[in-house]
Design an enzyme around this catalytic site. Sequence first.
Site, PDB file in Angstrom:
ATOM      1  N   THR A   1      -9.009  -1.031   1.118  1.00 42.92           N
ATOM      2  CA  THR A   1     -10.404  -0.836   1.503  1.00 42.92           C
ATOM      3  C   THR A   1     -10.952   0.478   0.948  1.00 42.92           C
ATOM      4  OG1 THR A   1      -9.575  -1.636   3.635  1.00 42.92           O
ATOM      5  CG2 THR A   1     -11.928  -1.150   3.503  1.00 42.92           C
TER       6      THR A   1
ATOM      7  N   ARG B   1     -15.869  -6.429   4.284  1.00 42.90           N
ATOM      8  CA  ARG B   1     -15.572  -5.137   3.635  1.00 42.90           C
ATOM      9  C   ARG B   1     -15.638  -5.228   2.118  1.00 42.90           C
ATOM     10  NH1 ARG B   1      -9.993  -5.054   6.713  1.00 42.90           N
ATOM     11  NH2 ARG B   1     -10.403  -7.242   6.246  1.00 42.90           N
TER      12      ARG B   1
ATOM     13  N   HIS C   1      -3.354 -13.200   1.388  1.00 45.64           N
ATOM     14  CA  HIS C   1      -3.704 -13.367   2.814  1.00 45.64           C
ATOM     15  C   HIS C   1      -4.151 -14.813   3.089  1.00 45.64           C
ATOM     16  CE1 HIS C   1      -3.610  -9.110   2.279  1.00 45.64           C
ATOM     17  NE2 HIS C   1      -4.890  -8.912   2.064  1.00 45.64           N
TER      18      HIS C   1
ATOM     19  N   GLY D   1      -5.439   1.552   5.307  1.00 46.96           N
ATOM     20  CA  GLY D   1      -6.161   1.699   6.575  1.00 46.96           C
ATOM     21  C   GLY D   1      -7.349   2.620   6.466  1.00 46.96           C
TER      22      GLY D   1
ATOM     23  N   ASP E   1       2.036  -6.845   2.205  1.00 47.78           N
ATOM     24  CA  ASP E   1       0.863  -6.026   2.553  1.00 47.78           C
ATOM     25  C   ASP E   1       1.357  -4.770   3.277  1.00 47.78           C
ATOM     26  OD1 ASP E   1      -1.837  -5.377   2.593  1.00 47.78           O
ATOM     27  OD2 ASP E   1      -2.316  -6.630   4.322  1.00 47.78           O
TER      28      ASP E   1
ATOM     29  N   SER F   1      -2.596  -0.794   7.667  1.00 53.74           N
ATOM     30  CA  SER F   1      -2.648  -0.635   9.123  1.00 53.74           C
ATOM     31  C   SER F   1      -2.606  -1.994   9.809  1.00 53.74           C
ATOM     32  CB  SER F   1      -3.906   0.132   9.545  1.00 53.74           C
ATOM     33  OG  SER F   1      -5.063  -0.551   9.120  1.00 53.74           O
TER      34      SER F   1
ATOM     35  N   HIS G   1       0.867  -1.188   0.000  1.00 55.41           N
ATOM     36  CA  HIS G   1       0.000   0.000   0.000  1.00 55.41           C
ATOM     37  C   HIS G   1       0.905   1.240   0.000  1.00 55.41           C
ATOM     38  CE1 HIS G   1      -3.618  -2.387   0.342  1.00 55.41           C
ATOM     39  NE2 HIS G   1      -2.953  -3.159   1.186  1.00 55.41           N
TER      40      HIS G   1
HETATM   41 ZN    ZN Z   1      -5.780  -7.107   1.663  1.00 55.32          ZN
END
Ligand code: ZN
Length: 389
Positions: free
Chosen positions: A98, A162, A223, A67, A285, A289, A62
């Site tokens: 997200t 999410r 993940h 986050g 990743d 956060s 990211h």
């Molecule tokens: Zn992810």
Amino acid sequence: MILIQGAHVFAPEDQGIQDVLIGGGKILKIGRQLPVQESYGVTCIDGRGKYLFPGFIDGHVHILGGGGEGGYKTRTPEIMLTDIIKGGVTTVVGCLGTDGTTRTMTNLIAKARGLEEEGITAWIYTGSYQVPVRTLTGTIMDDLILIDKVIGTGEVALSDHRSSQPTVDEFKRIAGDTRVGGILSGKAGIVNIHLGDGKRKLSYLKEVLEQTEILPENLLPTHINRSTALMEEGISYAKDYRGYIDLTTSSDPDYLEPDEVKASTGLKMALDAKVPVSQITFSSDGQGSLPIFDEDGKFAGLGVGKVTSLYREMKDAVIQEGVPLSDALRVITENPARLLKLPGKGQIREGADGDLVLADSESLEIDTVLAKGKRMISKGEILVKGTFE
Ligand code: ZN
């Protein structure tokens, strides 16, 4: 030019003691006792007692920060160059997560270009968790074909609260458009899929592979090690569907979720279950956060995932799990380079990019990092910093 002398080369396969000559951003020559021609202004680096690895590839970072799931103040900051290079990483693929509203594709592409200007190599995925995918030009295919930096779509969220909760058909279309965009642009055309802890696990991916002509190499679920159950399903997906699986390294090893599998342990589990190593990758990743816990294990706030965890988990796979060094290296070099179709990356060979990591052969501590032929770290000291560091 730079000549690394007498290093034990893992390319990632073991090539024994070699000299490696780097110039013009590329690996020019590999051989035993290459002649030193001082008149050409060669800088020599003593590689004796050290391992030489290809620069590491982190396929899920990211780079803009991530986050924001605890409100605006929990949005993590942008990554800095040294956060990347001190972990031996010389290539990143940046993605949104997200939040695809306050984090945008225009911002992501600018950040990737900035990191390139600072000396490393950066690509991006188009989109975020969200479906329909928010692209730069309006469609996934156009983004892949018209924007050099875009190599695929992601991270699209599935099996997660999410997620946009797309239908399987919507997901098939994303995978299909990404595949065709990849074909027409000569890129990977891969969908990076964020898997949550939901009960559907990998069911969407299996349906795509069962019901369409899309190939396993067009899908990279990440993940996979977030729980034992998902890890086990990932292993059977890899074996039964010849699927690729990506393990996330950035969780704090001291505070794993009760059921979470450390990436190094997950690699060992998959290899023991006879998953071919070529189907496994690690990514950090990084800069997303991460919850922090106090000494009593109570939630104490939010931290930021580290790109340096990529190399930590590779080392742990070797030292703690007994995975052969070449195999552990593959998951952060050759495998992501091949799957993500990153030319010149992930291998030490003549003509490849001058992305190299020299590490102590006993402690595995990073000594020197070269990116595109330029020394970024030397004898453990950072030589090149980001513009605002
Ligand atoms: Zn992810």
